[in-house]
Design a protein around this motif. Structure first.
Motif, PDB file in Angstrom:
ATOM      1  N   ALA A  52       0.830  -1.199   0.000  1.00  0.00           N
ATOM      2  CA  ALA A  52       0.000   0.000   0.000  1.00  0.00           C
ATOM      3  C   ALA A  52       0.867   1.253   0.000  1.00  0.00           C
ATOM      4  O   ALA A  52       1.845   1.354   0.738  1.00  0.00           O
ATOM      5  CB  ALA A  52      -0.923  -0.008   1.219  1.00  0.00           C
ATOM      6  N   LYS A  53       0.492   2.214  -0.854  1.00  0.00           N
ATOM      7  CA  LYS A  53       1.234   3.478  -0.992  1.00  0.00           C
ATOM      8  C   LYS A  53       0.388   4.618  -0.443  1.00  0.00           C
ATOM      9  O   LYS A  53      -0.828   4.640  -0.629  1.00  0.00           O
ATOM     10  CB  LYS A  53       1.563   3.749  -2.461  1.00  0.00           C
ATOM     11  N   GLY A  54       1.033   5.588   0.178  1.00  0.00           N
ATOM     12  CA  GLY A  54       0.335   6.755   0.701  1.00  0.00           C
ATOM     13  C   GLY A  54       0.177   7.812  -0.381  1.00  0.00           C
ATOM     14  O   GLY A  54       1.166   8.364  -0.867  1.00  0.00           O
ATOM     15  N   VAL A  55      -1.067   8.096  -0.752  1.00  0.00           N
ATOM     16  CA  VAL A  55      -1.353   9.129  -1.746  1.00  0.00           C
ATOM     17  C   VAL A  55      -1.371  10.481  -1.040  1.00  0.00           C
ATOM     18  O   VAL A  55      -2.104  10.681  -0.069  1.00  0.00           O
ATOM     19  CB  VAL A  55      -2.704   8.868  -2.438  1.00  0.00           C
ATOM     20  N   MET A  56      -0.553  11.422  -1.524  1.00  0.00           N
ATOM     21  CA  MET A  56      -0.445  12.742  -0.897  1.00  0.00           C
ATOM     22  C   MET A  56      -1.456  13.702  -1.524  1.00  0.00           C
ATOM     23  O   MET A  56      -1.313  14.083  -2.686  1.00  0.00           O
ATOM     24  CB  MET A  56       0.972  13.294  -1.063  1.00  0.00           C
ATOM     25  N   LEU A  57      -2.478  14.054  -0.742  1.00  0.00           N
ATOM     26  CA  LEU A  57      -3.503  14.981  -1.217  1.00  0.00           C
ATOM     27  C   LEU A  57      -3.405  16.283  -0.426  1.00  0.00           C
ATOM     28  O   LEU A  57      -3.413  16.278   0.815  1.00  0.00           O
ATOM     29  CB  LEU A  57      -4.891  14.360  -1.072  1.00  0.00           C
ATOM     30  N   SER A  58      -3.311  17.385  -1.143  1.00  0.00           N
ATOM     31  CA  SER A  58      -3.164  18.693  -0.520  1.00  0.00           C
ATOM     32  C   SER A  58      -4.532  19.266  -0.141  1.00  0.00           C
ATOM     33  O   SER A  58      -5.577  18.749  -0.539  1.00  0.00           O
ATOM     34  CB  SER A  58      -2.472  19.654  -1.495  1.00  0.00           C
ATOM     35  N   HIS A  59      -4.507  20.361   0.607  1.00  0.00           N
ATOM     36  CA  HIS A  59      -5.751  21.072   0.914  1.00  0.00           C
ATOM     37  C   HIS A  59      -6.425  21.500  -0.393  1.00  0.00           C
ATOM     38  O   HIS A  59      -7.646  21.372  -0.536  1.00  0.00           O
ATOM     39  CB  HIS A  59      -5.450  22.295   1.792  1.00  0.00           C
ATOM     40  N   SER A  60      -5.652  21.987  -1.347  1.00  0.00           N
ATOM     41  CA  SER A  60      -6.221  22.409  -2.637  1.00  0.00           C
ATOM     42  C   SER A  60      -6.865  21.250  -3.384  1.00  0.00           C
ATOM     43  O   SER A  60      -7.921  21.404  -3.997  1.00  0.00           O
ATOM     44  CB  SER A  60      -5.142  23.050  -3.521  1.00  0.00           C
ATOM     45  N   ASN A  61      -6.205  20.079  -3.366  1.00  0.00           N
ATOM     46  CA  ASN A  61      -6.779  18.898  -4.026  1.00  0.00           C
ATOM     47  C   ASN A  61      -8.176  18.609  -3.500  1.00  0.00           C
ATOM     48  O   ASN A  61      -9.135  18.432  -4.270  1.00  0.00           O
ATOM     49  CB  ASN A  61      -5.911  17.660  -3.784  1.00  0.00           C
ATOM     50  N   LEU A  62      -8.318  18.537  -2.173  1.00  0.00           N
ATOM     51  CA  LEU A  62      -9.601  18.159  -1.562  1.00  0.00           C
ATOM     52  C   LEU A  62     -10.660  19.248  -1.745  1.00  0.00           C
ATOM     53  O   LEU A  62     -11.827  18.951  -2.011  1.00  0.00           O
ATOM     54  CB  LEU A  62      -9.405  17.852  -0.080  1.00  0.00           C
ATOM     55  N   ILE A  63     -10.254  20.508  -1.630  1.00  0.00           N
ATOM     56  CA  ILE A  63     -11.211  21.597  -1.816  1.00  0.00           C
ATOM     57  C   ILE A  63     -11.702  21.625  -3.261  1.00  0.00           C
ATOM     58  O   ILE A  63     -12.905  21.768  -3.524  1.00  0.00           O
ATOM     59  CB  ILE A  63     -10.593  22.943  -1.399  1.00  0.00           C
ATOM     60  N   ALA A  64     -10.781  21.462  -4.210  1.00  0.00           N
ATOM     61  CA  ALA A  64     -11.186  21.475  -5.620  1.00  0.00           C
ATOM     62  C   ALA A  64     -12.193  20.375  -5.908  1.00  0.00           C
ATOM     63  O   ALA A  64     -13.231  20.617  -6.532  1.00  0.00           O
ATOM     64  CB  ALA A  64      -9.950  21.308  -6.524  1.00  0.00           C
ATOM     65  N   ASN A  65     -11.921  19.163  -5.444  1.00  0.00           N
ATOM     66  CA  ASN A  65     -12.843  18.067  -5.751  1.00  0.00           C
ATOM     67  C   ASN A  65     -14.181  18.240  -5.047  1.00  0.00           C
ATOM     68  O   ASN A  65     -15.232  17.885  -5.587  1.00  0.00           O
ATOM     69  CB  ASN A  65     -12.216  16.719  -5.408  1.00  0.00           C
ATOM     70  N   ASN A  82       6.962   9.362   0.080  1.00  0.00           N
ATOM     71  CA  ASN A  82       8.302   8.746   0.143  1.00  0.00           C
ATOM     72  C   ASN A  82       8.548   7.712  -0.956  1.00  0.00           C
ATOM     73  O   ASN A  82       9.353   6.788  -0.779  1.00  0.00           O
ATOM     74  CB  ASN A  82       8.536   8.077   1.513  1.00  0.00           C
ATOM     75  N   ARG A  83       7.858   7.872  -2.085  1.00  0.00           N
ATOM     76  CA  ARG A  83       8.057   6.919  -3.190  1.00  0.00           C
ATOM     77  C   ARG A  83       8.194   7.667  -4.519  1.00  0.00           C
ATOM     78  O   ARG A  83       7.311   7.585  -5.390  1.00  0.00           O
ATOM     79  CB  ARG A  83       6.901   5.910  -3.248  1.00  0.00           C
ATOM     80  N   PRO A  84       9.292   8.395  -4.697  1.00  0.00           N
ATOM     81  CA  PRO A  84       9.459   9.166  -5.939  1.00  0.00           C
ATOM     82  C   PRO A  84       9.461   8.299  -7.193  1.00  0.00           C
ATOM     83  O   PRO A  84       8.961   8.719  -8.241  1.00  0.00           O
ATOM     84  CB  PRO A  84      10.807   9.874  -5.743  1.00  0.00           C
ATOM     85  N   ASP A  85       9.992   7.072  -7.090  1.00  0.00           N
ATOM     86  CA  ASP A  85      10.025   6.195  -8.272  1.00  0.00           C
ATOM     87  C   ASP A  85       8.614   5.794  -8.689  1.00  0.00           C
ATOM     88  O   ASP A  85       8.290   5.771  -9.884  1.00  0.00           O
ATOM     89  CB  ASP A  85      10.852   4.931  -7.989  1.00  0.00           C
ATOM     90  N   GLU A  86       7.777   5.467  -7.692  1.00  0.00           N
ATOM     91  CA  GLU A  86       6.391   5.098  -7.991  1.00  0.00           C
ATOM     92  C   GLU A  86       5.623   6.312  -8.541  1.00  0.00           C
ATOM     93  O   GLU A  86       4.790   6.181  -9.436  1.00  0.00           O
ATOM     94  CB  GLU A  86       5.696   4.577  -6.729  1.00  0.00           C
ATOM     95  N   THR A  87       5.913   7.487  -7.986  1.00  0.00           N
ATOM     96  CA  THR A  87       5.253   8.716  -8.461  1.00  0.00           C
ATOM     97  C   THR A  87       5.576   8.948  -9.930  1.00  0.00           C
ATOM     98  O   THR A  87       4.696   9.284 -10.737  1.00  0.00           O
ATOM     99  CB  THR A  87       5.717   9.926  -7.616  1.00  0.00           C
TER     100      THR A  87
END
Length: 556
Positions: free
Chosen positions: A221-234, A418-423
């Protein structure tokens, strides 16, 4: 020449192709609704109603508890709770401090829990008395400093709050908690904390609001990084899409788990933004849901196809008044057309299919609720671009041709924790590679054919499980089904169908095969059929084909 965004022609006149998204802390939404509608019900939980003023004060108290415990901007706070008032207070309280929410599935076993807590570096977790021993058992292998323990009874009305512990004891469930400097009481902490709100300033585009873990069914399992802007926009995109809904007047049936990003954004954040009431359900059970709909009259019911399937197949559905439901957006799995038609018939409301993924906060596409719609996932949200690209060349595929769906928009994640390669594998020049195979028609309506990873290659032919499932679903005896590839010495892989029948229905494998042969090319017809009582699913109703495949390999 065809329009670059043909879907814009099919937007309702009330929906703009673009919006301004406020650059603010997500927690500001709760305080804004509490100021406008302080006495309006925010939460309804097993008989207890809580207004917006109290909800905001509970969140502020929790934020002040975190501050007193040394939690600061950017710290990760794990929340391991079912749908209950505490999950709302803990989420918004964490955000008020500028800390990062790490939503954690209450069903996680020790191995999964240890991975997520260690990977996220969470300093503190909020969980139930029912679950805290599981957390204690992995604490030493994580960076957890404290466990805050609450109970379902903490927000139950009298006399349920007294009866709940008695019932659990009778069922053999031990709710005792040994409190100490590291295991703390939610009720005592909040009671002693100030209800005065203070919202930490954030860099909305770059500061994380949520670490949402995904990918556990296909790998680590990978941690998806969602910003305040991401959540507000959606949230804003969802609000405008359902443009007929009115502020301060809606009621959401919160049956989807809020610890999943679909429930978090489409139910909790959207409801708070609209100053709507949330009818919180700790778990989905068909009869209690029907009773709640008839009694509390929800107007919006985001859900998963399995929920709608369960309701329309309940033998007593005709005796419940479901006419309050105006709109439902279905996600997490394909919505069979027959289910859509039957659910709309019994409610009189609209049920449409949408599409999203954790990496996009989550919604990117939806069918129009009240205007033109087509089978499939509909059209991209405002400010969202999408295209289908050839798997080999990466070039945009012609209209109607199959390829990988890629999307970009303000709701797309910052990357994997913490997974730049996966990103790097999934984010290219602002575009998110979804891993889903899709096609777009001349009107800009999209249809998901299947996951790239779920593709079955039998004797050199590509077979998409969803196509097989749609045909199986047309049989009147079939309640649920899944198609998966299993090893085959001759063809490499072949199709196996897993079937759950409707109550009282019967059908043989031979009859199903005949049904499929009349509707599918011969190479797509399942060679094996297995009848089951249920299918393995995620908490939001997505069938775990990988689990079926693993069971086959083990010979279970």
């Amino acid at each position: 020449m065809a329009s670059a965004k043909p879907w814009l022609e099919h937007y309702p006149k009330e929906v703009s192709p673009t919006y301004d998204y406020p650059k603010m802390n997500v927690a500001s939404m709760l305080l804004a609704s509490a100021r406008r509608y302080p006495k309006h019900p925010a939460l309804y939980f097993l008989g207890k109603s809580i207004d917006y003023d109290r909800t905001a004060r509970e969140a502020a108290r929790f934020a002040n508890v975190l501050r007193s415990l040394g939690i600061r901007h950017g710290d990760r706070i794990a929340i391991m709770l079912p749908n209950c008032p505490q999950v709302v207070a803990a989420t918004f309280g964490t955000l008020m401090v500028g800390a990062v929410v790490v939503m954690t599935n209450p069903l996680y076993k020790e191995r999964e829990l240890e991975h997520q807590l260690a990977d996220s570096g969470a300093r503190l977790i909020v969980t139930l008395d029912l679950l805290h021993r599981r957390v204690l058992s992995v604490k030493a292998k994580t960076r957890l400093e404290r466990i805050i323990v609450t109970s379902i009874k903490d927000y139950l009305p009298f006399p349920k709050n007294l009866l709940y512990p008695l019932k659990m004891k009778r069922d053999g469930t031990d709710l005792t908690v040994a409190y100490n400097d590291e295991v703390l009481s939610w009720t005592k902490l909040l009671h002693a904390a100030s209800p005065s709100p203070e919202i930490a300033p954030v860099d909305a585009d770059n500061d994380l609001a949520l670490l949402q873990y995904t990918g556990g069914t296909t790998g680590i399992a990978k941690g998806v990084m969602l910003s305040h802007s991401n959540l507000i926009a959606n949230t804003v995109q969802n609000v405008h899409w359902a443009y007929k809904c009115e502020e301060g007047k809606e009621r959401f049936l919160a049956a989807l788990p809020i610890f999943h990003v679909f429930g978090l954004t489409v139910i909790m954040l959207q409801a708070v933004y609209r100053a709507a009431e949330m009818l919180l359900l700790p778990k989905f059970e068909t009869k209690p849901v029907l009773e709640l709909i008839a009694r509390k009259r929800p107007t919006l019911f985001p859900g998963a196809p399995t929920m709608y399937v369960a309701l329309i197949n309940h033998p007593d559905i005709a005796s419940y008044d479901l006419s309050s439901i105006r709109a439902c957006i279905s996600g997490s799995a394909p919505l069979p057309h027959e289910v859509q038609e039957q659910f709309e018939k019994v409610t009189g409301g609209r049920l449409i299919e949408g599409y999203g993924l954790t990496e996009a906060s989550p919604v990117t596409h939806a069918n129009n609720i009240w205007e033109k719609r087509k089978p499939g996932i509909g059209i991209p949200f405002p400010d969202t671009d999408a295209k289908v690209v050839d798997l080999e060349t990466g070039e945009e595929a012609p209209v109607g041709e199959l390829g990988e769906l890629i999307v970009r928009g303000p709701q797309v994640m910052l990357g994997y924790w913490n997974r730049p390669d996966e990103t790097e594998k999934v984010l290219r020049d602002g575009w998110l590679l979804t891993g889903d195979m899709a096609r777009m028609d001349e009107d800009g309506f999209f249809e998901i054919v299947d996951r790239k990873k779920d593709l079955i290659i039998a004797g050199g032919f590509n077979i998409y499980p969803r196509e097989v499932e749609e045909v199986l679903f047309e049989h009147p005896a079939v309640k649920e089904c899944a198609a998966a590839g299993i090893p085959d010495k001759y063809r490499g892989e072949t199709v196996k169908a897993f079937i759950v029948l409707k109550e009282g229905a019967s059908v043989t494998a031979e009859e199903l095969e005949k049904h499929c042969r009349e509707r599918l090319a011969a190479f797509k017809v399942p060679r094996h059929y297995e009848f089951r009582q249920s299918l393995p699913k995620t908490m939001v109703g997505k069938v775990l084909r990988r689990k079926l495949f693993e069971e086959e390999q083990k010979g279970e």
